[in-house]
Design an enzyme around this catalytic site. Sequence first.
Site, mmCIF file in Angstrom:
data_model
loop_
_atom_site.group_PDB
_atom_site.id
_atom_site.type_symbol
_atom_site.label_atom_id
_atom_site.label_comp_id
_atom_site.label_asym_id
_atom_site.label_seq_id
_atom_site.Cartn_x
_atom_site.Cartn_y
_atom_site.Cartn_z
ATOM 1 N N CYS A 175 -72.291 53.553 47.766
ATOM 2 C CA CYS A 175 -71.253 54.510 47.365
ATOM 3 C C CYS A 175 -71.395 55.714 48.295
ATOM 4 C CB CYS A 175 -71.436 54.930 45.901
ATOM 5 S SG CYS A 175 -70.271 56.212 45.376
ATOM 6 N N ASN A 219 -69.373 58.617 48.871
ATOM 7 C CA ASN A 219 -69.246 59.965 48.288
ATOM 8 C C ASN A 219 -70.456 60.255 47.411
ATOM 9 O OD1 ASN A 219 -66.678 60.697 49.350
ATOM 10 N ND2 ASN A 219 -65.699 59.360 47.855
ATOM 11 N N ASN A 242 -70.979 47.266 50.686
ATOM 12 C CA ASN A 242 -70.033 46.769 49.674
ATOM 13 C C ASN A 242 -68.757 46.290 50.368
ATOM 14 O OD1 ASN A 242 -69.133 49.299 50.485
ATOM 15 N ND2 ASN A 242 -68.623 50.003 48.437
ATOM 16 N N HIS A 264 -64.868 45.539 51.445
ATOM 17 C CA HIS A 264 -63.579 46.249 51.487
ATOM 18 C C HIS A 264 -62.531 45.383 52.171
ATOM 19 C CE1 HIS A 264 -64.927 50.308 50.223
ATOM 20 N NE2 HIS A 264 -66.092 49.858 50.652
ATOM 21 N N ASN A 323 -63.094 46.063 47.117
ATOM 22 C CA ASN A 323 -62.400 47.357 47.106
ATOM 23 C C ASN A 323 -61.176 47.237 48.007
ATOM 24 O OD1 ASN A 323 -64.546 49.233 45.744
ATOM 25 N ND2 ASN A 323 -65.697 48.048 47.260
ATOM 26 N N GLU A 353 -60.513 50.999 43.825
ATOM 27 C CA GLU A 353 -61.915 50.607 43.903
ATOM 28 C C GLU A 353 -62.267 49.446 42.964
ATOM 29 O OE1 GLU A 353 -65.110 53.274 43.898
ATOM 30 O OE2 GLU A 353 -64.017 54.914 44.846
ATOM 31 N N ARG A 354 -63.065 48.528 43.471
ATOM 32 C CA ARG A 354 -63.656 47.480 42.617
ATOM 33 C C ARG A 354 -64.391 48.163 41.465
ATOM 34 N NH1 ARG A 354 -68.598 43.875 45.017
ATOM 35 N NH2 ARG A 354 -69.350 46.008 45.377
ATOM 36 N N CYS A 384 -62.823 57.588 48.334
ATOM 37 C CA CYS A 384 -63.799 56.502 48.412
ATOM 38 C C CYS A 384 -64.468 56.598 49.779
ATOM 39 C CB CYS A 384 -63.107 55.150 48.233
ATOM 40 S SG CYS A 384 -64.233 53.757 48.334
ATOM 41 N N GLY A 386 -64.878 53.278 51.471
ATOM 42 C CA GLY A 386 -63.515 52.830 51.805
ATOM 43 C C GLY A 386 -63.001 53.511 53.061
HETATM 44 N N1 LIG Z 1 -66.331 50.803 43.774
HETATM 45 C C1 LIG Z 1 -67.303 50.575 44.859
HETATM 46 C C2 LIG Z 1 -68.545 51.484 44.672
HETATM 47 C C3 LIG Z 1 -68.230 52.980 44.828
HETATM 48 C C4 LIG Z 1 -67.702 53.290 46.211
HETATM 49 C C5 LIG Z 1 -67.016 54.645 46.391
HETATM 50 N N2 LIG Z 1 -66.934 55.494 45.227
HETATM 51 C C6 LIG Z 1 -67.559 55.384 47.614
HETATM 52 O O1 LIG Z 1 -67.516 56.621 47.655
HETATM 53 O O2 LIG Z 1 -67.990 54.676 48.563
HETATM 54 C C7 LIG Z 1 -67.729 49.101 44.852
HETATM 55 O O3 LIG Z 1 -67.571 48.442 43.815
HETATM 56 O O4 LIG Z 1 -68.222 48.639 45.900
#
Ligand SMILES: N[C@H](CCC[C@H](N)C(=O)O)C(=O)O
Length: 277
Positions: free
Chosen positions: A75, A77, A159, A161, A192, A210-211, A219, A222
């Site tokens: 994540c 942020n 993660n 995307h 995501n 977002e996932r 994000c 993202g």
């Molecule tokens: N929803 C994302 C995790 C949080 C990512 C996002 N809040 C960021 O700032 O990168 C996932 O399932 O991979």
Amino acid sequence: MLLHFTKMHGLGNDFMVVDLVTQRARIEAEEIRRLADRRFGIGFDQLLVVEPPRDPDMDFRYRIYNADGSEVENCGNGARCFARFVRDKRLTHKRQIRVETAGGPLVLDVHDDEQVSVDMGAPRFAPPSLPFEADEDRLRHTLEVDGETLEIAVASMGNPHAVIKVDSVDQAPVERLGPLVEHHPRFPKRVNVGFMQVVSSHEIRLRVFERGSGETLACGTGACAAVACGIRQGLLESPVTVHLPGGSLTIRWEGGERPLIMTGPAERVFDGRIPLR
Ligand SMILES: N[C@H](CCC[C@H](N)C(=O)O)C(=O)O
């Protein structure tokens, strides 16, 4: 048991941050979903947990849980808020903090102006969570969604995307396509979904569904994934300013195996305590 936490956000992507270095608690997925609820709980996009490192070369273990209770690999942020939190709570005095995540190591640099830069590692274009060919000429892939054929790019920042290029983020069908792509069978761990509008070679606008949390105001991973795909397709050049609904990030990436660096703010909102069931 009363659990101490800090509410924080990075460009409106908001977090409950918990120190499990000086506290001991087990927070189950059902409890995370209850705490994430914006009416019956505290309300957040992700829960961020600080734990002691398993790798002695690291300062902390950084664990991330979406509002639906799923534990995820990264994540962006949240990483900036993590850096501010561990310093504010005097868990470290370092300005360069090394953390281990399920998606790999991150290096967090806290600047004098309290902006934080994160070495996010190199983007990956064909990891197991994104089973798409990613040789040089396969920069885009087609995806059949709800009777229409979408052109997507894919990148992992730990993660997964999917990035969809749109003419206007304001007109993008985020609410309709976001969940359909997130749960598409081509993504074994879900995904995501970023909607990217190219403003110039050094500037994009982006919305992310977002996932595990739905559309957020920002994000970080993202933004990194969208810029990585844009640079790889020759649409963008480093550095790139990413305008998200909650604010802007600066992303630098020189390509290939070199690390991608994200820089932006991290804000503390309030401290609290909540009884854990
Ligand atoms: N929803 C994302 C995790 C949080 C990512 C996002 N809040 C960021 O700032 O990168 C996932 O399932 O991979």
